[in-house]
Design an enzyme around this catalytic site. Structure first.
Site, mmCIF file in Angstrom:
data_model
loop_
_atom_site.group_PDB
_atom_site.id
_atom_site.type_symbol
_atom_site.label_atom_id
_atom_site.label_comp_id
_atom_site.label_asym_id
_atom_site.label_seq_id
_atom_site.Cartn_x
_atom_site.Cartn_y
_atom_site.Cartn_z
ATOM 1 C CB SER A 52 -0.378 49.830 -7.316
ATOM 2 O OG SER A 52 -0.724 49.709 -5.965
ATOM 3 C CG ASP A 341 -6.377 55.480 -4.963
ATOM 4 O OD1 ASP A 341 -5.672 55.073 -4.001
ATOM 5 O OD2 ASP A 341 -6.316 54.964 -6.092
ATOM 6 C CG HIS A 344 -2.683 53.655 -4.833
ATOM 7 N ND1 HIS A 344 -3.926 53.242 -5.253
ATOM 8 C CD2 HIS A 344 -1.898 52.566 -4.872
ATOM 9 C CE1 HIS A 344 -3.886 51.955 -5.543
ATOM 10 N NE2 HIS A 344 -2.666 51.519 -5.316
#
Ligand SMILES: *[C@@H]1O[C@H](CO)[C@@H](O)[C@H](O)[C@H]1NC(C)=O
Ligand SMILES: *[C@@H]1O[C@H](CO)[C@@H](O)[C@H](O)[C@H]1NC(C)=O
Ligand SMILES: *[C@@H]1O[C@H](CO)[C@@H](O)[C@H](O)[C@H]1NC(C)=O
Ligand SMILES: *[C@@H]1O[C@H](CO)[C@@H](O)[C@H](O)[C@H]1NC(C)=O
Ligand SMILES: *[C@@H]1O[C@H](CO)[C@@H](O)[C@H](O)[C@H]1NC(C)=O
Length: 380
Positions: A52, A341, A344
């Site tokens: 990600s 978050d 991330h």
């Protein structure tokens, strides 16, 4: 059985790195298409693999859970103004690198209708690891990403002919962020896998599977590899809340360190063994740590807690309210935060790190090397 399934679903609190952007406008007019084709003859394409940190939206198109997706508000709010699947408030590192390299946004491999691979393609999948066991069934693991790359390589040969395809492929830069989820998932899923192997054996398996991926791409003509090493995983907000007192989770940090050492050795050796193989490693670990410890030096107010999420350090992975815990808060000014978050980074942090990787720091030998990414794009 039920309990196990539930556990593994809950587990999906991963370091999902991800995204996407409908930037297909290249073929819109006659003249832009011509320019694009000329550009494509000499452009250095960017092929993106991993998790990600780099995903531009592949997980929007797979059967997974919202734990591995970011295609809902407030993801994307700062830059795109709508969620794209990227795990950030805006762009991710691969977007900034593409921009530096004068490339358009590199679309996700799974984006419907996207077949124009001359300038590269993004295979990365939030939650993915080098081991097939990592969040199995919810992500596109590294092995499958390489299979997808093989399809792209065949298609390029069909379209451009063998010679031109070969040049395109060998000019290309192959960018990786992989391993984060292999080391975080055991803690997030309460898996016993780390009891079954010594740390060095487990790291050896991850590195072994990365080696297989690199060698397959090399066999198909890829020559220029760029790696982002692993951050101090025990200290990311979503992992650090797993300790009772809010300290970093030492075991996760030490696995990341072992991995980073092994990756460094691996690439050094491959360069000696494989003719024409070139690589660079960006020291994401140190660059992120410096920002976590001294946020104000880099223009941030908050270095350790996330903008979006809930609980201590914003460490509960609830941003957007569509995951296991529904409650979340989102900060007013993401630009003040390093973490978007619990796993991330914000767009601002991503930009700084991509810039650093692109140009290198003249006064820091270990920052990115042996080449800056800019140099890796240029050399043949
Ligand atoms: C893991 O185990 C801890 C302690 O037993 C528990 O609180 C937590 O909910 C479990 N996590 C998952 C994802 O099952
Ligand atoms: C998607 O996954 C769910 C649960 O994992 C499963 O029940 C469903 O059949 C899958 N759907 C497709 C189209 O594969
Ligand atoms: C670890 O080994 C035990 C005993 O062999 C086995 O039951 C368990 O499934 C293994 N765990 C994982 C995650 O492979
Ligand atoms: C790749 O990972 C698997 C587990 O998914 C492991 O059994 C295998 O040995 C690894 N391959 C290499 C070359 O290390
Ligand atoms: C916090 O707890 C961990 C064990 O969970 C321990 O190893 C560590 O020393 C503790 N740190 C502090 C600052 O108390």
């Amino acid at each position: 059985m039920e309990a196990m399934n539930k556990n593994s679903t809950m587990a999906r609190q991963s370091f999902l790195f991800l995204i996407f952007f409908l930037h297909v406008s290249l073929i819109a007019t006659c003249c832009r298409a011509e320019n694009t084709q000329k550009h494509a003859k000499t452009a250095v394409p960017l092929f993106v693999f991993g998790d990600s940190i780099l995903d531009a939206g592949n997980n929007n198109y797979i059967n997974t859970s919202t734990l591995d997706q970011a295609n809902f508000w407030p993801y994307g709010e700062t830059y795109f103004k709508f969620p794209t699947g990227r795990f950030s408030d805006g762009r991710v590192i691969s977007d900034f690198i593409a921009k530096h390299a004068n490339l358009p946004f590199i679309p996700p491999f799974l984006q419907p209708g996207f077949r124009q691979y001359n300038l590269g393609v993004n295979f990365a999948s939030g939650g993915a690891g080098a081991l097939v066991e990592t969040f199995q069934g919810f992500v596109i693991d590294l092995k499958t990403q390489v299979k997808n790359y093989n399809k792209v390589e065949s298609r390029l040969r069909q379209k451009l002919g063998n010679d031109e395809a070969k040049m395109t492929i060998s000019r290309g830069v192959y960018l990786f962020s992989i391993g984060n989820n292999d080391y975080m998932s055991p803690f997030l899923t309460n898996s016993t896998i780390l009891n079954n192997y010594s740390d060095s054996t487990y790291v050896g398996m991850v590195i072994g599977n990365i080696t297989t991926a690199i060698k397959e791409i090399y066999r198909r003509g890829g020559r220029k590899f760029a790696f982002i090493n692993l951050p101090d995983l025990g200290c990311v907000p979503g992992i650090r809340i797993l300790t009772s007192n809010g300290s970093c989770l030492e075991k996760a940090s030490s696995l990341a360190n072992l991995h980073n050492e092994a990756l460094f050795k691996l690439l050094f050796q491959l360069q000696k063994r494989l003719k024409g193989f070139k690589y660079t490693i960006f020291d994401f670990n140190t660059n992120l740590k410096n920002r976590m410890l001294h946020p104000s030096k880099y223009g941030f107010k908050i270095g350790e807690a996330a903008c979006c999420g809930t609980g201590p350090y914003g460490g509960t992975y609830s941003c957007g309210g569509k995951r296991i815990v529904k409650e979340f808060q989102v900060c007013k000014h993401p630009n003040e935060y390093l973490f978007w978050d619990s796993f991330h980074l914000t767009e601002k942090a991503n930009k700084q790190l991509a810039d650093e990787m692109w140009k290198g720091k003249s006064n820091s030998f270990n920052d990115v090397g042996p080449y800056s990414l800019k140099k890796l794009f240029k050399i043949h």
